[in-house]
Design an enzyme around this catalytic site. Structure first.
Site, PDB file in Angstrom:
ATOM      1  N   GLY A 171       0.891  -1.392   0.212  1.00 24.03           N
ATOM      2  CA  GLY A 171       0.063  -0.130   0.113  1.00 24.03           C
ATOM      3  C   GLY A 171       0.803   1.289  -0.101  1.00 24.03           C
ATOM      4  N   ASP A 196       0.380   3.391   4.081  1.00 29.74           N
ATOM      5  CA  ASP A 196      -0.681   4.173   3.522  1.00 29.74           C
ATOM      6  C   ASP A 196      -1.684   4.865   4.307  1.00 29.74           C
ATOM      7  OD1 ASP A 196      -1.705   1.715   3.878  1.00 29.74           O
ATOM      8  OD2 ASP A 196      -2.318   1.170   1.889  1.00 29.74           O
ATOM      9  N   ASP A 239      -5.612   2.426  10.279  1.00 30.45           N
ATOM     10  CA  ASP A 239      -7.235   1.887  10.251  1.00 30.45           C
ATOM     11  C   ASP A 239      -7.065   1.183  11.914  1.00 30.45           C
ATOM     12  OD1 ASP A 239      -9.661   1.069   9.792  1.00 30.45           O
ATOM     13  OD2 ASP A 239      -9.144  -0.524   8.486  1.00 30.45           O
ATOM     14  N   LYS A 255      -8.006   6.838   9.770  1.00 33.74           N
ATOM     15  CA  LYS A 255      -9.269   6.949   9.778  1.00 33.74           C
ATOM     16  C   LYS A 255      -9.831   7.451  11.312  1.00 33.74           C
ATOM     17  CE  LYS A 255     -10.528   3.601   6.326  1.00 33.74           C
ATOM     18  NZ  LYS A 255     -10.907   2.033   5.958  1.00 33.74           N
ATOM     19  N   PHE A 278     -14.420   2.643   3.248  1.00 33.81           N
ATOM     20  CA  PHE A 278     -13.271   2.004   2.288  1.00 33.81           C
ATOM     21  C   PHE A 278     -12.886   2.784   1.398  1.00 33.81           C
ATOM     22  CE2 PHE A 278     -11.185  -1.240  -0.188  1.00 33.81           C
ATOM     23  CZ  PHE A 278     -10.461  -1.931   1.170  1.00 33.81           C
ATOM     24  N   VAL A 279     -11.556   3.110   1.249  1.00 36.67           N
ATOM     25  CA  VAL A 279     -10.894   3.841   0.040  1.00 36.67           C
ATOM     26  C   VAL A 279      -9.936   3.097  -0.890  1.00 36.67           C
ATOM     27  CG1 VAL A 279     -11.468   6.068   1.393  1.00 36.67           C
ATOM     28  CG2 VAL A 279      -9.029   5.033   1.459  1.00 36.67           C
TER      29      VAL A 279
HETATM   30  P1  IMP Z   1      -4.883  -1.749  10.128  1.00 36.72           P
HETATM   31  O1  IMP Z   1      -3.693  -2.751  10.306  1.00 36.72           O
HETATM   32  O2  IMP Z   1      -6.111  -2.131  10.411  1.00 36.72           O
HETATM   33  O3  IMP Z   1      -4.400  -0.089  10.597  1.00 36.72           O
HETATM   34  O4  IMP Z   1      -4.817  -1.372   8.560  1.00 36.72           O
HETATM   35  C1  IMP Z   1      -3.675  -0.876   7.870  1.00 36.72           C
HETATM   36  C2  IMP Z   1      -3.726  -1.554   6.521  1.00 36.72           C
HETATM   37  O5  IMP Z   1      -4.886  -2.089   5.902  1.00 36.72           O
HETATM   38  C3  IMP Z   1      -3.239  -0.536   5.387  1.00 36.72           C
HETATM   39  O6  IMP Z   1      -1.936  -0.768   5.219  1.00 36.72           O
HETATM   40  C4  IMP Z   1      -4.015  -1.014   4.029  1.00 36.72           C
HETATM   41  O7  IMP Z   1      -3.233  -1.833   3.370  1.00 36.72           O
HETATM   42  C5  IMP Z   1      -5.220  -1.659   4.537  1.00 36.72           C
HETATM   43  N1  IMP Z   1      -6.242  -0.755   4.799  1.00 36.72           N
HETATM   44  C6  IMP Z   1      -6.951  -0.236   5.861  1.00 36.72           C
HETATM   45  N2  IMP Z   1      -7.911   0.551   5.348  1.00 36.72           N
HETATM   46  C7  IMP Z   1      -8.041   0.527   4.159  1.00 36.72           C
HETATM   47  C8  IMP Z   1      -8.820   1.033   3.261  1.00 36.72           C
HETATM   48  O8  IMP Z   1      -9.801   1.889   3.306  1.00 36.72           O
HETATM   49  N3  IMP Z   1      -8.583   0.936   1.988  1.00 36.72           N
HETATM   50  C9  IMP Z   1      -7.659   0.045   1.609  1.00 36.72           C
HETATM   51  N4  IMP Z   1      -6.949  -0.542   2.471  1.00 36.72           N
HETATM   52  C10 IMP Z   1      -7.092  -0.320   3.529  1.00 36.72           C
HETATM   53 MG    MG Z   2      -1.142  -1.787   3.340  1.00 36.71          MG
END
Ligand code: IMP
Ligand code: MG
Length: 181
Positions: free
Chosen positions: A45, A103, A106, A134, A155-156
């Protein structure tokens, strides 16, 4: 505009402007470091953000990539993170300042994992830069030091972010039509 896109939430111009500002903030923080800064982008990402950001850092730096899986296949919900590979597991990071680049923040699972791995390698300092955060999500205590944009919890895709491996090449950040996901 791609036919699967419902709406653009951050334009190409806004991205370029903000990434330049972030590069300036990062340069101010690291320009007097004795050792080259080590950028640690989280694949896949972070690739587009990294490419634009690093070309605007007029400081000595290296790149050590890490690959993490967090949204397997067609899911739009985070299911925890797993390190797939360190491309150069032997890199000596002792006494180096490390800037993790991702990127989006979340649930925080991905960054917590990479921050923890870095902390175990005796680095001088660890900071994190994310393009997106987010705001309504609980990041489980995980913090980012440099943040491009705060966005709603939807979701983007685009500018490196994917859905099922697609749409990373869009030049903006967009929301998909429900029919596309
Ligand atoms: P986390 O581990 O839940 O914080 O998510 C981080 C990873 O999930 C990011 O590096 C992204 O690859 C993916 N991700 C989280 N939200 C999105 C979204 O809205 N669109 C696309 N990928 C996302
Ligand atoms: Mg990622």
């Amino acid at each position: 505009m791609h036919s699967d896109i419902d709406r653009i939430i951050i334009s190409q111009t806004q991205l370029a402007h903000r990434v330049s500002e972030m590069a300036a903030e990062i340069t101010r923080r690291y320009h007097e470091q004795p050792h080259p800064l080590v950028l640690v982008p989280i694949l896949n990402g972070a690739i587009v953000f990294l490419a634009d950001l690093m070309r605007q850092l007029p400081i000595r730096m290296r790149v050590e990539v890490v690959s993490v899986t967090s949204y397997p296949g067609r899911s739009t919900e985070s299911r925890g993170a797993e390190i797939r590979s360190w491309l150069d597991a032997g890199a000596d990071l002792r006494n180096r300042s490390v800037l993790i680049v991702d990127d989006i923040l979340d649930t925080g699972n991905t960054l917590r994992l990479v921050q923890r791995e870095m902390a175990a390698r005796n680095v001088e300092s660890i900071a994190t830069a994310v393009l997106l955060r987010k705001t309504s999500k609980d990041h489980q205590g995980v913090q980012a030091d440099f943040v491009g944009f705060d966005i709603e919890d939807e979701f983007v895709v685009g500018y490196g972010l994917d859905y099922d491996g697609q749409y990373r090449n869009l030049p903006h950040i967009a929301v998909l039509k429900p029919s596309a996901c």
